[in-house]
Design a protein around this motif. Sequence first.
Motif, mmCIF file in Angstrom:
data_model
loop_
_atom_site.group_PDB
_atom_site.id
_atom_site.type_symbol
_atom_site.label_atom_id
_atom_site.label_comp_id
_atom_site.label_asym_id
_atom_site.label_seq_id
_atom_site.Cartn_x
_atom_site.Cartn_y
_atom_site.Cartn_z
ATOM 1 N N VAL A 101 -8.707 46.070 -17.628
ATOM 2 C CA VAL A 101 -8.838 45.163 -18.686
ATOM 3 C C VAL A 101 -8.429 44.886 -19.980
ATOM 4 C CG1 VAL A 101 -11.911 44.160 -19.694
ATOM 5 C CG2 VAL A 101 -11.528 45.579 -17.366
ATOM 6 N N GLU A 102 -8.226 43.527 -20.879
ATOM 7 C CA GLU A 102 -8.150 43.556 -21.639
ATOM 8 C C GLU A 102 -8.180 42.652 -22.386
ATOM 9 O OE1 GLU A 102 -5.730 44.287 -24.986
ATOM 10 O OE2 GLU A 102 -5.059 45.751 -23.654
ATOM 11 N N ARG A 103 -8.418 42.654 -23.858
ATOM 12 C CA ARG A 103 -9.326 42.331 -24.330
ATOM 13 C C ARG A 103 -8.358 41.125 -25.535
ATOM 14 N NH1 ARG A 103 -12.480 44.475 -29.330
ATOM 15 N NH2 ARG A 103 -11.166 45.019 -30.658
ATOM 16 N N GLU A 104 -6.723 41.155 -25.807
ATOM 17 C CA GLU A 104 -6.060 40.336 -25.872
ATOM 18 C C GLU A 104 -5.277 39.320 -25.448
ATOM 19 O OE1 GLU A 104 -6.424 40.069 -29.788
ATOM 20 O OE2 GLU A 104 -7.397 41.640 -30.575
ATOM 21 N N PRO A 105 -5.601 38.391 -25.925
ATOM 22 C CA PRO A 105 -4.793 37.074 -25.082
ATOM 23 C C PRO A 105 -2.538 38.163 -25.481
ATOM 24 C CG PRO A 105 -6.372 36.174 -26.226
ATOM 25 C CD PRO A 105 -6.518 37.300 -27.076
ATOM 26 N N ALA A 106 -3.340 38.095 -26.648
ATOM 27 C CA ALA A 106 -0.954 38.432 -26.881
ATOM 28 C C ALA A 106 -0.725 39.869 -26.430
ATOM 29 C CB ALA A 106 -0.964 39.184 -28.432
ATOM 30 N N VAL A 134 -5.499 42.116 -13.597
ATOM 31 C CA VAL A 134 -6.013 41.794 -14.680
ATOM 32 C C VAL A 134 -7.310 40.605 -15.178
ATOM 33 C CG1 VAL A 134 -4.833 41.518 -17.468
ATOM 34 C CG2 VAL A 134 -2.828 42.718 -15.016
ATOM 35 N N VAL A 135 -8.383 41.639 -15.963
ATOM 36 C CA VAL A 135 -9.326 40.794 -16.344
ATOM 37 C C VAL A 135 -9.022 40.653 -18.021
ATOM 38 C CG1 VAL A 135 -11.700 40.817 -17.079
ATOM 39 C CG2 VAL A 135 -10.303 41.884 -14.640
ATOM 40 N N ARG A 136 -9.337 39.503 -18.579
ATOM 41 C CA ARG A 136 -8.549 39.156 -19.848
ATOM 42 C C ARG A 136 -10.425 39.362 -20.584
ATOM 43 N NH1 ARG A 136 -6.113 34.573 -22.850
ATOM 44 N NH2 ARG A 136 -8.480 33.419 -22.819
ATOM 45 N N ALA A 137 -10.835 40.609 -20.820
ATOM 46 C CA ALA A 137 -12.390 40.523 -21.351
ATOM 47 C C ALA A 137 -12.474 41.702 -22.300
ATOM 48 C CB ALA A 137 -13.112 40.669 -19.816
ATOM 49 N N ASP A 138 -13.379 41.980 -23.606
ATOM 50 C CA ASP A 138 -14.175 43.065 -23.790
ATOM 51 C C ASP A 138 -14.650 43.541 -22.897
ATOM 52 O OD1 ASP A 138 -14.958 44.140 -26.649
ATOM 53 O OD2 ASP A 138 -16.346 44.208 -25.042
ATOM 54 N N LEU A 139 -13.758 44.974 -23.032
ATOM 55 C CA LEU A 139 -14.525 45.837 -22.088
ATOM 56 C C LEU A 139 -16.127 46.316 -21.654
ATOM 57 C CD1 LEU A 139 -14.147 48.472 -20.290
ATOM 58 C CD2 LEU A 139 -13.383 50.027 -21.540
ATOM 59 N N LEU A 140 -16.466 46.610 -23.047
ATOM 60 C CA LEU A 140 -18.214 46.621 -22.597
ATOM 61 C C LEU A 140 -18.275 45.850 -22.519
ATOM 62 C CD1 LEU A 140 -20.112 48.217 -23.912
ATOM 63 C CD2 LEU A 140 -20.261 47.969 -25.893
ATOM 64 N N GLU A 141 -18.380 43.893 -22.702
ATOM 65 C CA GLU A 141 -18.876 43.203 -22.095
ATOM 66 C C GLU A 141 -18.660 42.859 -20.434
ATOM 67 O OE1 GLU A 141 -18.197 37.855 -22.282
ATOM 68 O OE2 GLU A 141 -17.465 40.122 -23.282
ATOM 69 N N HIS A 142 -17.701 43.372 -20.117
ATOM 70 C CA HIS A 142 -17.163 43.563 -18.908
ATOM 71 C C HIS A 142 -18.176 44.267 -17.628
ATOM 72 C CE1 HIS A 142 -14.779 43.299 -14.905
ATOM 73 N NE2 HIS A 142 -14.553 44.693 -15.151
ATOM 74 N N LEU A 143 -18.095 45.572 -18.638
ATOM 75 C CA LEU A 143 -19.056 46.861 -17.875
ATOM 76 C C LEU A 143 -20.323 46.521 -17.580
ATOM 77 C CD1 LEU A 143 -17.675 49.877 -19.906
ATOM 78 C CD2 LEU A 143 -17.171 49.034 -17.900
ATOM 79 N N ARG A 144 -20.721 45.259 -18.078
ATOM 80 C CA ARG A 144 -21.942 44.970 -18.892
ATOM 81 C C ARG A 144 -22.628 43.644 -17.812
ATOM 82 N NH1 ARG A 144 -23.410 45.448 -25.448
ATOM 83 N NH2 ARG A 144 -24.262 47.772 -25.094
ATOM 84 N N THR A 145 -21.570 42.785 -17.024
ATOM 85 C CA THR A 145 -21.633 41.547 -16.894
ATOM 86 C C THR A 145 -21.140 41.655 -15.206
ATOM 87 O OG1 THR A 145 -19.336 41.153 -18.141
ATOM 88 C CG2 THR A 145 -22.050 40.045 -18.643
ATOM 89 N N PRO A 175 -24.825 56.089 -27.225
ATOM 90 C CA PRO A 175 -25.275 56.250 -25.482
ATOM 91 C C PRO A 175 -25.611 55.004 -24.942
ATOM 92 C CG PRO A 175 -26.146 57.521 -27.205
ATOM 93 C CD PRO A 175 -25.375 56.939 -28.214
ATOM 94 N N ALA A 176 -25.276 53.379 -25.539
ATOM 95 C CA ALA A 176 -26.011 52.443 -25.327
ATOM 96 C C ALA A 176 -24.308 51.901 -24.136
ATOM 97 C CB ALA A 176 -25.721 51.568 -25.799
ATOM 98 N N GLY A 177 -23.270 52.459 -24.693
ATOM 99 C CA GLY A 177 -21.994 52.129 -24.126
ATOM 100 C C GLY A 177 -21.609 53.407 -22.806
ATOM 101 N N LEU A 178 -21.861 54.120 -23.267
ATOM 102 C CA LEU A 178 -22.098 55.548 -21.756
ATOM 103 C C LEU A 178 -23.151 54.757 -21.324
ATOM 104 C CD1 LEU A 178 -21.233 58.278 -23.873
ATOM 105 C CD2 LEU A 178 -19.721 57.671 -22.467
ATOM 106 N N ALA A 179 -23.542 54.484 -21.509
ATOM 107 C CA ALA A 179 -24.827 54.039 -20.279
ATOM 108 C C ALA A 179 -24.301 52.503 -19.388
ATOM 109 C CB ALA A 179 -25.698 53.473 -20.195
ATOM 110 N N ALA A 180 -23.611 52.252 -19.836
ATOM 111 C CA ALA A 180 -22.847 51.418 -19.741
ATOM 112 C C ALA A 180 -21.687 51.264 -18.416
ATOM 113 C CB ALA A 180 -22.239 49.446 -20.114
ATOM 114 N N CYS A 181 -20.987 52.360 -18.551
ATOM 115 C CA CYS A 181 -19.916 52.833 -18.167
ATOM 116 C C CYS A 181 -20.724 54.066 -16.923
ATOM 117 C CB CYS A 181 -19.584 54.463 -19.084
ATOM 118 S SG CYS A 181 -18.179 53.596 -20.344
ATOM 119 N N ALA A 182 -21.744 54.013 -16.539
ATOM 120 C CA ALA A 182 -22.055 55.058 -16.141
ATOM 121 C C ALA A 182 -22.561 53.907 -14.854
ATOM 122 C CB ALA A 182 -23.264 56.049 -16.549
ATOM 123 N N ALA A 183 -23.413 53.049 -15.166
ATOM 124 C CA ALA A 183 -23.658 51.969 -14.501
ATOM 125 C C ALA A 183 -22.014 51.343 -13.744
ATOM 126 C CB ALA A 183 -24.178 50.950 -15.225
#
Length: 236
Positions: A101-106, A134-145, A175-183
């Motif tokens: 997962v990489e958020r920067e197109p460049a 390869v997924v172009r996305a913000d990591l936290l957004e990807h984890l949540r969706t 904690p919110a981000g780590l909860a997304a990782c755990a999920a």
Amino acid sequence: MSAPYAAPFAAEDDVPRVLDRREGPYGEVVLRRHGGLLQIIANGTFLMDTSDGRSERLLVDLARDALGGRKEPGVLIGGLGVGFSLAHASADPAWGRITVVEREPAVIDWHAKGQAPPLAGISGAALADPRTEVVRADLLEHLRTTTATYDALCLDIDNGPDWTVTEDNGVLYAPAGLAACAARLTVGGVLAVWSARPSAAFEGTLRKCGFRAVRTEEIPVARGVPDVVHLAVKAA
């Protein structure tokens, strides 16, 4: 251990030379050549270069080893960077599905766009690996969706929990981000986080968020504070 990657260069490359500069969705990103090295800089902060890659490879190996021989585990690599983590995972037949997962197109373009992408010497074979996505996305957004689950999350998107490149990245280590990782982890799955320096506070947050077997592995350096990998296991 594979040798450090050195890009072809001429004498004039002894002076840092910008190969590409773009205004991305999260600010400015720059690819620069300095001698035989390629360097990535975000918003004026040095992120990484092609000088070594030991810690990026160790990030992947520690996560694999902590899984205890799980058959063909799936791994998510957060951050493509210069490609060391991806290339190392792809070179290991033990891994199953490999998602980056990489958020920067460049950054993705520097690996995969054009006739001679500057970082293809590191990642070309890995990107051609049928296990790789390869997924172009913000990591936290990807984890949540996403609905996908992974046996390991190997995260290398910052200089570490205490030194984020962009302010909003700090949520990932809270904690919110780590909860997304755990999920997104399977039971017994491994979270591995690269950092430019140890963080006792982050270790404490991991424990408070229910992770077990929390530990920090140091990568020796010639001088200064060592790079580290923070490791934690999702409890049942």
